[in-house]
Design a protein around this motif. Structure first.
Motif, PDB file in Angstrom:
ATOM      1  N   LYS A   1      43.548  53.379  32.705  1.00 31.15           N
ATOM      2  CA  LYS A   1      44.141  52.528  33.735  1.00 31.15           C
ATOM      3  C   LYS A   1      43.364  51.224  33.888  1.00 31.15           C
ATOM      4  CE  LYS A   1      46.797  51.604  37.324  1.00 31.15           C
ATOM      5  NZ  LYS A   1      48.233  51.268  37.169  1.00 31.15           N
ATOM      6  N   MET A   2      42.022  51.303  33.898  1.00 33.23           N
ATOM      7  CA  MET A   2      41.206  50.109  34.056  1.00 33.23           C
ATOM      8  C   MET A   2      41.355  49.169  32.859  1.00 33.23           C
ATOM      9  SD  MET A   2      37.825  51.892  35.742  1.00 33.23           S
ATOM     10  CE  MET A   2      36.808  50.415  35.762  1.00 33.23           C
ATOM     11  N   LEU A   3      41.456  49.727  31.669  1.00 31.70           N
ATOM     12  CA  LEU A   3      41.622  48.884  30.478  1.00 31.70           C
ATOM     13  C   LEU A   3      42.973  48.173  30.495  1.00 31.70           C
ATOM     14  CD1 LEU A   3      40.044  51.094  27.670  1.00 31.70           C
ATOM     15  CD2 LEU A   3      39.259  48.849  28.416  1.00 31.70           C
ATOM     16  N   VAL A   4      44.042  48.889  30.836  1.00 33.91           N
ATOM     17  CA  VAL A   4      45.360  48.262  30.899  1.00 33.91           C
ATOM     18  C   VAL A   4      45.397  47.209  32.001  1.00 33.91           C
ATOM     19  CG1 VAL A   4      47.775  48.683  31.518  1.00 33.91           C
ATOM     20  CG2 VAL A   4      46.649  50.132  29.822  1.00 33.91           C
ATOM     21  N   SER A   5      44.769  47.499  33.137  1.00 35.14           N
ATOM     22  CA  SER A   5      44.719  46.521  34.225  1.00 35.14           C
ATOM     23  C   SER A   5      43.944  45.276  33.802  1.00 35.14           C
ATOM     24  CB  SER A   5      44.082  47.147  35.469  1.00 35.14           C
ATOM     25  OG  SER A   5      44.873  48.219  35.952  1.00 35.14           O
ATOM     26  N   THR A   6      42.912  45.461  32.982  1.00 35.23           N
ATOM     27  CA  THR A   6      42.136  44.319  32.487  1.00 35.23           C
ATOM     28  C   THR A   6      42.968  43.481  31.527  1.00 35.23           C
ATOM     29  OG1 THR A   6      40.084  45.576  32.714  1.00 35.23           O
ATOM     30  CG2 THR A   6      40.012  43.642  31.293  1.00 35.23           C
ATOM     31  N   LEU A   7      43.718  44.135  30.639  1.00 34.18           N
ATOM     32  CA  LEU A   7      44.594  43.399  29.730  1.00 34.18           C
ATOM     33  C   LEU A   7      45.658  42.632  30.512  1.00 34.18           C
ATOM     34  CD1 LEU A   7      45.111  46.093  26.917  1.00 34.18           C
ATOM     35  CD2 LEU A   7      43.503  44.172  26.934  1.00 34.18           C
ATOM     36  N   THR A   8      46.172  43.257  31.566  1.00 37.11           N
ATOM     37  CA  THR A   8      47.181  42.600  32.395  1.00 37.11           C
ATOM     38  C   THR A   8      46.592  41.379  33.096  1.00 37.11           C
ATOM     39  OG1 THR A   8      48.330  44.703  32.754  1.00 37.11           O
ATOM     40  CG2 THR A   8      48.789  42.918  34.308  1.00 37.11           C
ATOM     41  N   ALA A   9      45.408  41.547  33.694  1.00 40.72           N
ATOM     42  CA  ALA A   9      44.759  40.438  34.394  1.00 40.72           C
ATOM     43  C   ALA A   9      44.420  39.311  33.433  1.00 40.72           C
ATOM     44  CB  ALA A   9      43.498  40.929  35.101  1.00 40.72           C
ATOM     45  N   SER A  10      44.127  39.663  32.173  1.00 42.03           N
ATOM     46  CA  SER A  10      43.771  38.659  31.166  1.00 42.03           C
ATOM     47  C   SER A  10      44.991  37.928  30.620  1.00 42.03           C
ATOM     48  CB  SER A  10      43.018  39.324  30.011  1.00 42.03           C
ATOM     49  OG  SER A  10      41.879  40.010  30.463  1.00 42.03           O
ATOM     50  N   GLU A  11      46.183  38.439  30.945  1.00 39.51           N
ATOM     51  CA  GLU A  11      47.447  37.830  30.519  1.00 39.51           C
ATOM     52  C   GLU A  11      47.584  37.778  29.001  1.00 39.51           C
ATOM     53  OE1 GLU A  11      47.810  34.053  32.481  1.00 39.51           O
ATOM     54  OE2 GLU A  11      48.086  34.965  34.462  1.00 39.51           O
TER      55      GLU A  11
ATOM     56  N   LEU B   1      38.151  37.810  26.629  1.00 32.51           N
ATOM     57  CA  LEU B   1      39.561  37.630  26.291  1.00 32.51           C
ATOM     58  C   LEU B   1      40.091  36.293  26.792  1.00 32.51           C
ATOM     59  CD1 LEU B   1      41.040  41.192  27.015  1.00 32.51           C
ATOM     60  CD2 LEU B   1      40.808  40.101  24.784  1.00 32.51           C
ATOM     61  N   THR B   2      39.630  35.868  27.956  1.00 32.37           N
ATOM     62  CA  THR B   2      40.161  34.653  28.574  1.00 32.37           C
ATOM     63  C   THR B   2      39.318  33.419  28.297  1.00 32.37           C
ATOM     64  OG1 THR B   2      38.941  35.020  30.640  1.00 32.37           O
ATOM     65  CG2 THR B   2      41.140  36.021  30.444  1.00 32.37           C
ATOM     66  N   GLY B   3      38.043  33.622  27.959  1.00 29.54           N
ATOM     67  CA  GLY B   3      37.138  32.489  27.814  1.00 29.54           C
ATOM     68  C   GLY B   3      36.767  31.865  29.135  1.00 29.54           C
ATOM     69  N   GLU B   4      36.970  32.608  30.220  1.00 30.00           N
ATOM     70  CA  GLU B   4      36.689  32.107  31.559  1.00 30.00           C
ATOM     71  C   GLU B   4      35.654  32.982  32.255  1.00 30.00           C
ATOM     72  OE1 GLU B   4      40.384  32.260  33.570  1.00 30.00           O
ATOM     73  OE2 GLU B   4      41.382  30.781  32.274  1.00 30.00           O
ATOM     74  N   ASP B   5      34.842  32.369  33.107  1.00 29.39           N
ATOM     75  CA  ASP B   5      33.937  33.119  33.959  1.00 29.39           C
ATOM     76  C   ASP B   5      34.691  33.587  35.202  1.00 29.39           C
ATOM     77  OD1 ASP B   5      31.826  32.685  32.252  1.00 29.39           O
ATOM     78  OD2 ASP B   5      31.155  30.874  33.292  1.00 29.39           O
ATOM     79  N   MET B   6      34.525  34.815  35.573  1.00 32.36           N
ATOM     80  CA  MET B   6      35.197  35.333  36.762  1.00 32.36           C
ATOM     81  C   MET B   6      34.550  34.763  38.025  1.00 32.36           C
ATOM     82  SD  MET B   6      35.781  39.329  35.656  1.00 32.36           S
ATOM     83  CE  MET B   6      37.112  39.658  36.795  1.00 32.36           C
ATOM     84  N   ILE B   7      35.344  34.560  39.046  1.00 32.73           N
ATOM     85  CA  ILE B   7      34.840  34.112  40.344  1.00 32.73           C
ATOM     86  C   ILE B   7      33.967  35.216  40.939  1.00 32.73           C
ATOM     87  CG2 ILE B   7      35.490  33.455  42.694  1.00 32.73           C
ATOM     88  CD1 ILE B   7      38.091  32.332  41.496  1.00 32.73           C
ATOM     89  N   GLU B   8      32.864  34.840  41.573  1.00 37.08           N
ATOM     90  CA  GLU B   8      31.958  35.801  42.189  1.00 37.08           C
ATOM     91  C   GLU B   8      32.214  35.868  43.696  1.00 37.08           C
ATOM     92  OE1 GLU B   8      27.943  34.861  41.193  1.00 37.08           O
ATOM     93  OE2 GLU B   8      28.221  35.213  39.037  1.00 37.08           O
ATOM     94  N   PRO B   9      32.749  36.985  44.175  1.00 38.53           N
ATOM     95  CA  PRO B   9      33.004  37.125  45.608  1.00 38.53           C
ATOM     96  C   PRO B   9      31.703  37.045  46.414  1.00 38.53           C
ATOM     97  CG  PRO B   9      34.148  38.818  44.352  1.00 38.53           C
ATOM     98  CD  PRO B   9      33.207  38.142  43.409  1.00 38.53           C
TER      99      PRO B   9
END
Length: 442
Positions: A125-135, A74-82
């Motif tokens: 909940k996880m899907l909505v949180s993912t959409l939210t994080a993806s802005e 959705l974002t075209g970005e790689d997530m940071i790896e903790p």
């Protein structure tokens, strides 16, 4: 043509093509084919999900892998790896990433419980949180004013307060549905193919731009092939940018029975002994692309057949009369089966063994069941010797008879359209129907 319309047309074409071939793999339902293929084209799936039974329920950790893929597409970005896992019970990078981006929470006291099945309301909940994080731009329900779709379910009150907004949002966007028209089952589990479908639909609804990741296509074996026991090759079309390929072979129960990673090749040799003969299997090929995306082929079904035994035309018996039976019987190899036949012009099964016995001075009844219960000594399978009659059927009734020649083989008149031939009594068909044997040589 807009993107959604284009995808619908392509999905119908893809689904028609798949359903026109042999039966689908045991763990991919017909309704799921389109979403599964689209999710693969978008790079939304993961190895741990596809390598397991897609009709079994998905775990919390596995679902994290899907939503991490969804975020990155959705974002075209790689997530940071903790650097460090926030949980004591899992080192999964996907879980750590999802947690750090606010897409998932733990189960308390530093634990995530990765192998617990994700509930349907947790998935929402996880899907909505993912959409939210993806802005992405979407309307988040408040869980109070637009609940008509949720209220239509008789168990709507069972949705937890912390999940109600997410569940209503998923229903309003048709990204989830009830288990039927009346039940939502918020605490129930969801299958892997259902989870893939919801993630794919989320991407279709909120993603921007076309995607066209090529999927591996299995070229060998062909779908529906029958492969004789022994070494055999699996080949597939190469994928540009692929760093490795996953080879997944599942049995008819959708359990993975062969897993292999292949580098710098688009083929693999599966050695004899890796699979059980006379079973049905499916093959899926996954490509791991340089950017971390994974794409998987549609499954190809095949049957792994027992190796045809090489008959010995010089079977030997210790008893001279038994040897006479073997020598006489082999004279008629290739004679066609003829129902009711009792002469060398054509034999049925019991007519053949009666004729061979009569030419050696042994009198037995005409039909197979009467031969089983007729003259001679009843013997067990472990006592078989060349010249014994072997019987097949159900219960205590014999519907077929042959003559044992040794080395696990019999000579018989099989059925209409076939000829007198040697056949293994240990083949899956005959071993499952063996009901007894009779020694007619004194």
């Amino acid at each position: 043509m807009n993107r959604i319309a284009k995808k619908i047309i392509l999905s119908v074409i893809s689904l028609s093509a798949v359903l026109g071939t042999s039966a689908l793999a045991a763990d991919l339902s017909g309704w799921a084919v389109s979403d599964y293929q689209q999710a693969n084209e978008a790079g939304l799936v993961s190895y741990s999900v596809v390598a397991n039974n897609l009709k079994d329920n998905i775990t919390r950790e596995e679902f994290c892998e899907l939503v991490v893929n969804l975020y990155e597409k959705l974002t075209g970005e790689d997530m940071i790896e903790p650097d460090v896992s926030p949980f004591e019970d899992t080192n999964s990078m996907a879980v750590a990433q999802a947690y750090c981006y606010g897409m998932v929470s733990g189960t308390g006291d530093g634990y995530f419980t990765p192998d617990r099945l994700v509930t349907r309301q947790e998935m929402a909940k996880m899907l909505v949180s993912t959409l939210t994080a993806s802005e992405v731009d979407f309307n988040l329900s408040d869980g109070y004013d637009d609940t008509e779709m949720l209220d239509a379910f008789s168990d709507s009150e069972e949705v937890s307060s912390w999940a109600k907004s997410a569940v209503v949002t998923m229903l309003n966007y048709s990204l989830m549905s009830g288990v039927d028209d009346e039940i939502f089952e918020p605490l129930g589990s969801t299958t892997r193919e259902q989870a893939i479908s919801s993630v794919n639909r989320s991407f279709n609804t909120f993603g921007d731009g076309d995607f066209s990741l090529a999927l591996p296509e299995i070229t060998l074996p062909e779908d529906g092939a029958e492969i004789e026991e022994g070494d055999f090759s699996v080949e597939w079309t190469p994928i540009e940018g692929a760093q490795a390929y996953h080879v997944i072979v599942k049995d008819a129960d959708a359990s993975s029975v062969f897993l292999s990673d292949v580098y710098d090749e688009n083929s693999v040799e599966i050695a004899e002994g890796s699979l059980v003969p006379d079973k049905e299997y499916s093959i899926t090929i996954g490509a791991v692309i340089w950017d971390g995306s994974e794409v998987y082929s549609l499954p190809v079904d095949f049957t792994y057949k027992s190796k045809a035994p090489i008959p010995n035309s010089e079977y030997l018996a210790e008893h001279p009369v038994a040897q006479g039976l073997l020598d006489e019987a082999k004279n008629y190899l290739g004679v066609p089966y003829l129902w009711g036949g009792t002469t060398p012009a054509g034999f049925d099964c019991s007519g053949f063994v009666q004729y061979v016995c009569r030419t050696n001075g042994i009198t037995i009844p005409r039909v197979a069941d009467a031969q089983l219960h007729g003259p001679g000594e009843y013997i067990s399978r472990s006592q078989l010797q060349p010249g014994d009659l072997v019987f097949f059927g159900s219960g205590n009734y014999a519907s077929h008879v042959g003559m044992y020649v040794g080395e696990g083989m019999m000579i018989h008149a099989p059925s209409s359209g076939k000829v007198i031939q040697y056949t293994s009594i240990d083949s899956s068909y005959y071993s499952s129907r063996f009901i007894g044997a009779r020694r007619v040589v004194d």
